[in-house]
Design a protein around this motif. Sequence first.
Motif, short mmCIF file in Angstrom:
data_model
loop_
_atom_site.label_atom_id
_atom_site.label_comp_id
_atom_site.label_asym_id
_atom_site.label_seq_id
_atom_site.Cartn_x
_atom_site.Cartn_y
_atom_site.Cartn_z
N PRO A 195 0.83 -1.21 0.00
CA PRO A 195 0.00 0.00 0.00
C PRO A 195 0.87 1.26 0.00
O PRO A 195 1.89 1.32 0.68
N GLY A 196 0.47 2.23 -0.81
CA GLY A 196 1.18 3.51 -0.85
C GLY A 196 2.38 3.52 -1.79
O GLY A 196 2.99 4.56 -2.02
N ALA A 197 2.74 2.35 -2.36
CA ALA A 197 3.94 2.31 -3.22
C ALA A 197 3.70 2.99 -4.56
O ALA A 197 4.63 3.50 -5.19
N ILE A 198 2.44 2.97 -5.02
CA ILE A 198 2.12 3.76 -6.22
C ILE A 198 0.98 4.72 -5.86
O ILE A 198 0.23 4.46 -4.91
N PRO A 199 0.83 5.84 -6.58
CA PRO A 199 -0.22 6.80 -6.23
C PRO A 199 -1.59 6.13 -6.16
O PRO A 199 -1.89 5.23 -6.95
N SER A 200 -2.43 6.58 -5.20
CA SER A 200 -3.71 5.88 -4.98
C SER A 200 -4.63 5.96 -6.19
O SER A 200 -5.48 5.09 -6.38
N ALA A 201 -4.45 6.96 -7.05
CA ALA A 201 -5.30 7.06 -8.25
C ALA A 201 -5.02 5.90 -9.21
O ALA A 201 -5.86 5.55 -10.04
N GLY A 202 -3.85 5.30 -9.09
CA GLY A 202 -3.50 4.17 -9.97
C GLY A 202 -2.73 4.62 -11.19
O GLY A 202 -2.59 5.82 -11.47
N ALA A 203 -2.25 3.64 -11.94
CA ALA A 203 -1.47 3.92 -13.15
C ALA A 203 -2.41 4.29 -14.29
O ALA A 203 -3.59 3.95 -14.28
N ASP A 204 -1.86 4.96 -15.29
CA ASP A 204 -2.62 5.27 -16.50
C ASP A 204 -2.56 4.11 -17.48
O ASP A 204 -3.41 3.97 -18.35
N CYS A 205 -1.52 3.30 -17.33
CA CYS A 205 -1.37 2.15 -18.24
C CYS A 205 -0.57 1.06 -17.53
O CYS A 205 0.35 1.34 -16.77
N LEU A 206 -0.97 -0.20 -17.77
CA LEU A 206 -0.19 -1.35 -17.31
C LEU A 206 0.31 -2.11 -18.52
O LEU A 206 -0.43 -2.26 -19.50
N VAL A 207 1.54 -2.57 -18.47
CA VAL A 207 1.98 -3.55 -19.45
C VAL A 207 2.36 -4.82 -18.68
O VAL A 207 2.81 -4.74 -17.53
N THR A 208 2.16 -5.96 -19.30
CA THR A 208 2.58 -7.20 -18.65
C THR A 208 2.91 -8.24 -19.72
O THR A 208 2.14 -8.45 -20.65
#
Length: 277
Positions: free
Chosen positions: A158-171
């Motif tokens: 928790p808290g490691a990335i902004p709470s709004a979330g990413a704009d894009c994920l790649v996997t």
Amino acid sequence: MEEKKTVNEEVMKEAHCQRFDPASYLQYNFDPLVKLDGNQSYLPWVLSCYHRAFAQGDINGELLVDIGSGPTLYQVMSGCEVFNKVILTDFLEANRQELRRWVQDEGSSSLDWTPYLQHVCKLEGRGPSAWTEKAAKLRKAITDILPIDVLLPQPIAPGAIPSAGADCLVTSYCLEAACPDVATYKKALSNIGTLLQPGGHLLLLGDLQESFYYASPEEKLPVLTLNEAQICASLKEAGYTLISLEVYTAGPEERTWSDDSTASVFVKAKKNERIKK
Ligand SMILES: C[S@@+](CC[C@H](N)C(=O)[O-])C[C@H]1O[C@@H](n2cnc3c(N)ncnc32)[C@H](O)[C@@H]1O
């Protein structure tokens, strides 16, 4: 009688903890002389998929997160032209260390990524000498390299990335390496979806009908065997809308190389604004 070990989440995790060596994986699967300059067209296809996805203009924002990066960087070489911040993630500390060594640029990486950077520069219409700028841009954009477990409802601390979330994920090739069955695959898609803003994009690279991959010439690691319909249905049930799906069918000379898959898929999807229960 020999005891039969069922493939469950712990078996998949143990396989990586015990048998995945970043340097061997890179040398066996990403040797640029074979993969980019040889007669194989699979990795050029992958790089062109990422290039086209990020060049289309509809994927943008501030933060790109790569899920299950392993020790590789090819999958974020196009995205760093669009996103100012890139976060890499992996389950194994050894992979995160390998990535940190490249970011710190101390010449101790297990693979020289220069030919990959040059290849992507070429796709972008820039001369191959632009690779040094791209390398510097990517190093600057990578703001964190985080532990992740896609099997957990909260995959990143928790808290490691902004709470709004990413704009894009790649996997790329992570979920099938982590999940023992389709139900878990679906769950993992929804777990990583918690890291993505509603309306944000997911770019997913995976294999079809694969049951193992070579982490090195001696190490065959199990993966979940998937078909196209299962991937599409899992995305839908996990709250994504499919935008496009491209298939690459490997030639005979590529088939025996790194796994037993018949083809690869590159999927572009969007997280639904509101997840239907
Ligand atoms: C086949 S490798 C893919 C690496 C890289 N993305 C690539 O494209 O080559 C699978 C990766 O999944 C990671 N992995 C395995 N189980 C995981 C889990 N439960 N959560 C997150 N990553 C996991 C492994 O550590 C490994 O780096």
